[in-house]
Design an enzyme around this catalytic site. Structure first.
Site, PDB file in Angstrom:
ATOM      1  N   LYS A  32       0.818  -1.218   0.000  1.00 18.87           N
ATOM      2  CA  LYS A  32       0.000   0.000   0.000  1.00 18.87           C
ATOM      3  C   LYS A  32       0.850   1.265   0.000  1.00 18.87           C
ATOM      4  O   LYS A  32       0.593   2.190  -0.786  1.00 18.87           O
ATOM      5  CB  LYS A  32      -0.908  -0.004   1.231  1.00 18.87           C
ATOM      6  CG  LYS A  32      -1.790   1.228   1.340  1.00 18.87           C
ATOM      7  CD  LYS A  32      -2.367   1.390   2.725  1.00 18.87           C
ATOM      8  CE  LYS A  32      -1.297   1.800   3.726  1.00 18.87           C
ATOM      9  NZ  LYS A  32      -1.853   2.210   5.024  1.00 18.87           N
ATOM     10  N   THR A  33       1.871   1.330   0.846  1.00 10.01           N
ATOM     11  CA  THR A  33       2.683   2.549   0.954  1.00 10.01           C
ATOM     12  C   THR A  33       3.378   2.859  -0.357  1.00 10.01           C
ATOM     13  O   THR A  33       3.474   4.023  -0.773  1.00 10.01           O
ATOM     14  CB  THR A  33       3.725   2.399   2.090  1.00 10.01           C
ATOM     15  OG1 THR A  33       3.046   2.108   3.310  1.00 10.01           O
ATOM     16  CG2 THR A  33       4.526   3.675   2.258  1.00 10.01           C
ATOM     17  N   ASP A 223      -5.344   8.273   3.535  1.00  9.56           N
ATOM     18  CA  ASP A 223      -4.785   6.965   3.893  1.00  9.56           C
ATOM     19  C   ASP A 223      -5.547   6.396   5.086  1.00  9.56           C
ATOM     20  O   ASP A 223      -6.137   7.138   5.873  1.00  9.56           O
ATOM     21  CB  ASP A 223      -3.305   7.126   4.226  1.00  9.56           C
ATOM     22  CG  ASP A 223      -2.593   5.788   4.391  1.00  9.56           C
ATOM     23  OD1 ASP A 223      -3.156   4.744   3.994  1.00  9.56           O
ATOM     24  OD2 ASP A 223      -1.464   5.791   4.933  1.00  9.56           O
ATOM     25  N   GLU A 224      -5.515   5.077   5.237  1.00 11.08           N
ATOM     26  CA  GLU A 224      -6.182   4.385   6.357  1.00 11.08           C
ATOM     27  C   GLU A 224      -7.639   4.861   6.493  1.00 11.08           C
ATOM     28  O   GLU A 224      -8.117   5.180   7.578  1.00 11.08           O
ATOM     29  CB  GLU A 224      -5.417   4.618   7.671  1.00 11.08           C
ATOM     30  CG  GLU A 224      -3.976   4.168   7.659  1.00 11.08           C
ATOM     31  CD  GLU A 224      -3.805   2.649   7.686  1.00 11.08           C
ATOM     32  OE1 GLU A 224      -4.822   1.927   7.643  1.00 11.08           O
ATOM     33  OE2 GLU A 224      -2.652   2.190   7.740  1.00 11.08           O
ATOM     34  N   GLN A 254      -9.262  -4.344   8.266  1.00 14.05           N
ATOM     35  CA  GLN A 254      -8.353  -3.876   9.310  1.00 14.05           C
ATOM     36  C   GLN A 254      -8.919  -2.658  10.046  1.00 14.05           C
ATOM     37  O   GLN A 254      -8.168  -1.869  10.614  1.00 14.05           O
ATOM     38  CB  GLN A 254      -6.987  -3.543   8.705  1.00 14.05           C
ATOM     39  CG  GLN A 254      -6.307  -4.755   8.085  1.00 14.05           C
ATOM     40  CD  GLN A 254      -4.904  -4.452   7.596  1.00 14.05           C
ATOM     41  OE1 GLN A 254      -4.003  -4.148   8.373  1.00 14.05           O
ATOM     42  NE2 GLN A 254      -4.704  -4.529   6.294  1.00 14.05           N
ATOM     43  N   ARG A 606       0.273  -9.903  10.786  1.00 18.83           N
ATOM     44  CA  ARG A 606       1.558  -9.262  11.103  1.00 18.83           C
ATOM     45  C   ARG A 606       2.719 -10.218  10.850  1.00 18.83           C
ATOM     46  O   ARG A 606       3.869  -9.796  10.779  1.00 18.83           O
ATOM     47  CB  ARG A 606       1.627  -8.834  12.580  1.00 18.83           C
ATOM     48  CG  ARG A 606       0.605  -7.803  13.051  1.00 18.83           C
ATOM     49  CD  ARG A 606       0.503  -6.598  12.162  1.00 18.83           C
ATOM     50  NE  ARG A 606      -0.554  -6.788  11.173  1.00 18.83           N
ATOM     51  CZ  ARG A 606      -0.677  -6.098  10.048  1.00 18.83           C
ATOM     52  NH1 ARG A 606       0.207  -5.179   9.753  1.00 18.83           N
ATOM     53  NH2 ARG A 606      -1.668  -6.327   9.201  1.00 18.83           N
TER      54      ARG A 606
END
Length: 747
Positions: A32-33, A223-224, A254, A606
């Site tokens: 994503k980043t 974002d997010e 998430q 994770r």
């Protein structure tokens, strides 16, 4: 545009689609980043003025990292993007426009402590009981209203809100909200929630200002997005209304911050607000093994409220997920610590490759103590070391003062906590008198009526009587009896119990964990002295060891909420039990349960290479040993991905779990629980016992210990100043011993 060559087709599509509304659904580990960075760089390379781009994030760290990456692609022009957190960007706008809504341009920003202090002042002025209207609770209620864009005036006029407050015995919340807002405005101050609320108010009431920023921000990226609240989304939607070039990036799977006001409906219903929406799904996971990705998919598919996607990976199949079944929470800590030690040795890993994730901070104690016991360095993220947390230090201060009335620091810490009406001026006068008379502060307090006038003297002497009675109990009872009695009589337990905010509940749980640890100390047959003084000495040694840990290569301990956005080679998700995870507080509705399941999904994803799940058969809660049931989430994982591993309990030499290919069931695992009592060792050392030189110790050797008996060496760790060995003893099971201390005879 060479940078586009490193992207897969979906990532590339998301970068190139710069016009119109776009939603990028970014699965865990999907790059994503990189996509965000390249998309912003691509806009600039297309000729878009960076001053016309607004990029909103949730952390300053994320904003800075992204800006640095963009700068490496397009140069210093990247600095001109309006990039930052919602609060930082909106405060920048408000600095320029605040006078239009009645605030000075140099308004003060109140933090949480400032806000609660102001609320407390208002309560005192109104002569309202701050136990009924706890400042933290009032502040939390006001914050929730602002995040839903409900003004104080609207709050008071809403019969539902007023009825709810009355039902909870707090009918004055609306009035307090209004007074609080008036005082903030009079002081030229905004709290953090006002930075959102007042930005919306500014845009809503001043169309010219809104048009100004709509023309400035021709491209808006969030974002997010799954973590946005109502206020954040409504402001963003207003800013993008003219050009409709809005790009939101997130993963509904998430969304785990509802307790902070996040509204998952923002991402689930985004398409309704933008029918022409272009959707790009980043479904390839670059982080985790196939086993971990497929197990995570089997978990999240149980949620009804979600956007459809199929996360996959081209990575190796990887190892199955280890499932550890411990006899108790303390045993769980030992098994996880030993598992980390063995994995580190076998695979030549760094400490920083490991993370232990738990549902609440209060669970860290057992793992901290177990890691210290075998000298494995660790750090806590999102929380202080257990024994450094304020509520723990407060209660320990009571215990230290019980055992040593001359402990001035402990006395100063707790003489007026919880509040007793013994102010700083009074405390200062007591210490000045003690100094002038050359007397003991405790003696001076015992004769307070000769120094302090009125009722305050009686309060001081009552405090002295309470502490002296506590010392009598400590001298005649075990540590747990004395500690529990003082926790109740001091009022500290009630103080924390009454605070029903998220932070307050966590603090209360932490204190219960301290009491649980004291009960375990008393129940441990290896501790001959079970008094409170012995416990305090043991704790002092643990905290001293903790302070010495400065090595950056450390194992990470944190809550799952704190772990979002991070990744580790080896991840241990612990405490997988009903009422713990999922939390008992999150079982009242489907929406709450689905948020807990998303939290579990975040925990699982994770892990890069190896994932371990663990649960305990018994756990200390409120000073009592209770039976635990495995979490329902364990049953929701496709059993083909789980591998129950054989571990020897320190209670006996039988495995707590057998390796079986049968499907996991809660009932089946419960039946394998080990007995709780520790058997006494039958081993008696020979009279001619003599320790050998352990410098030649190696795996496979048979050894004899003067207390633990015979065992087989499994691993020897020669790294660091203290050599360690994992030894499988015939009667006790596995133990990790520091060889400089251990007396071993090699056979």
């Amino acid at each position: 545009m060479d940078y586009l060559e490193s992207l897969n087709e979906n990532q590339k599509g998301a970068v190139l689609q710069t016009e119109g509304p776009v939603m990028i659904i970014a699965g865990a580990g999907s790059g994503k980043t990189r996509v965000l960075t390249y998309r912003l760089a691509h806009l600039i390379q297309k000729g878009i003025d960076p001053f016309n781009i607004l990029s909103l994030t949730f952390t300053n760290r994320a904003a800075k990292e992204m800006q640095n990456r963009i700068q490496s692609l397009v140069g210093s022009e990247a600095k001109n993007i309006w990039m930052g957190t919602f609060h930082s960007v909106f405060s920048r706008i408000l600095r320029s426009e605040a006078e239009k809504i009645g605030y000075p341009s140099n308004f003060t920003i109140y933090d949480t402590d400032d806000s609660r202090s102001l609320i407390k002042t208002i309560l005192n002025e109104l002569q309202l009981d701050d136990k009924t209207y706890k400042p933290s609770v009032v502040h939390s209620r006001i914050s929730a209203a602002k995040n839903r864009l409900i003004s104080a005036e609207a709050y008071i006029k809403n019969p539902h809100y007023m009825a709810d407050d009355a039902a909870f015995g707090k009918p004055e919340i609306g009035r307090l909200y209004k007074l609080y807002q008036d005082r903030c405005k009079k002081a030229g101050a905004m709290d953090f929630d006002d930075l959102l609320f007042n930005t919306f108010k500014l845009f809503n009431e001043h169309i010219d200002v809104l048009n100004k920023y709509q023309n400035r921000f021709k491209y808006v990226m969030v974002d997010e997005f799954q973590d946005t609240n109502i206020a954040q989304y409504m402001i963003t939607r207003k800013l993008a209304a003219q050009n409709r070039n809005i790009c939101v990036v997130g993963d509904d799977a998430q969304s785990i911050y509802a307790f902070r006001g996040a509204d998952i409906q923002n991402i689930l219903n985004f398409e309704k607000d933008y029918p022409e929406l272009k959707i790009f799904k980043l479904e390839q996971n670059y982080r985790s093994s196939q086993t971990i990705v497929e197990a995570a998919n089997s978990i999240i598919k149980k949620n009804k409220a979600q956007l459809p996607k199929n996360v996959w990976t081209a990575n190796d199949q990887g190892n199955p997920i280890d499932l550890i079944h411990a006899g108790s929470d303390n045993e769980e800590g030992r098994q996880i610590a030993n598992a980390i030690f063995e994995a580190k040795m076998q695979h030549q890993l760094k400490h920083s490759d490991f993370a232990i994730l738990y549902r609440t901070n209060s669970q860290s104690r057992a793992f901290e103590e177990s890691l210290r016991r075998i000298n494995l360095p660790y750090k806590l993220i999102g929380g202080l070391s257990f024994y450094q947390r304020k509520e723990i230090k407060d209660l320990l201060a009571y215990y230290r003062l019980m055992m040593n009335p001359n402990d001035e620091q402990s006395l100063r810490r707790i003489i007026n906590y919880p509040k007793r009406g013994i102010g700083d001026t009074t405390v200062g006068k007591l210490f000045i008198t003690a100094d002038e008379q050359g007397a003991n502060i405790w003696d001076v307090m015992g004769h307070a009526s000769a120094i302090i006038p009125g009722k305050t003297a009686n309060v001081i002497m009552d405090f002295v009587t309470m502490m002296e009675a506590g010392k009598v109990i400590a001298n005649n009872q075990d540590a747990y009896e004395a500690a529990s009695d003082m926790a109740k009589k001091s009022g500290l337990l009630r103080e924390l119990y009454d605070d029903k905010t998220v932070e307050g509940i966590a603090r209360y749980e932490n204190v219960q964990q301290l009491l649980n640890g004291i009960k375990e100390f008393v129940d441990d047959s290896e501790n001959e002295d079970k008094g409170l003084g012995a416990f305090l000495q043991a704790v002092s040694l643990l905290t001293d060891a903790d302070k010495k840990t400065e090595d950056p290569d450390t194992i990470t301990l944190m809550t799952i909420h704190s772990a979002k956005g991070l990744e580790f080679k080896y991840v241990y998700v612990v405490g997988m039990e009903e009422d713990l995870f999922p939390s008992a507080m999150m079982l009242n509705s489907r929406a709450d349960l689905e948020e807990e399941r998303r939290l579990f999904y975040v925990a699982v994803t994770r892990a890069e290479k190896h994932l371990t799940l663990s649960y305990a058969n018994t756990r200390y809660r409120f000073g009592k040993l209770i039976d635990c049931k495995p979490s329902r989430f364990l049953e929701e994982i496709n059993p083909e991905y789980l591998k129950p591993i054989a571990v020897k309990s320190s209670f006996n030499n039988a495995p707590t779990q057998t390796t079986t290919k049968e499907p996991f069931t809660r009932t089946a695992v419960k039946n394998l629980a080990p007995p709780v009592a520790k058997p006494k060792l039958k081993y008696t050392p020979p009279t001619d016992f003599k320790a050998s030189d352990t410098s030649i110790l190696a795996s496979g050797m048979k050894v004899e210990h003067p207390k633990f008996g015979f065992g087989m060496v499994k691993l020897v760790d020669n790294n660091g100043s203290d050599r360690k060995a994992v030894i499988d003893f015939e009667e006790l099971g596995e133990k990790t011993l520091i060889l400089s201390f251990a007396k071993l005879r090699i056979h």
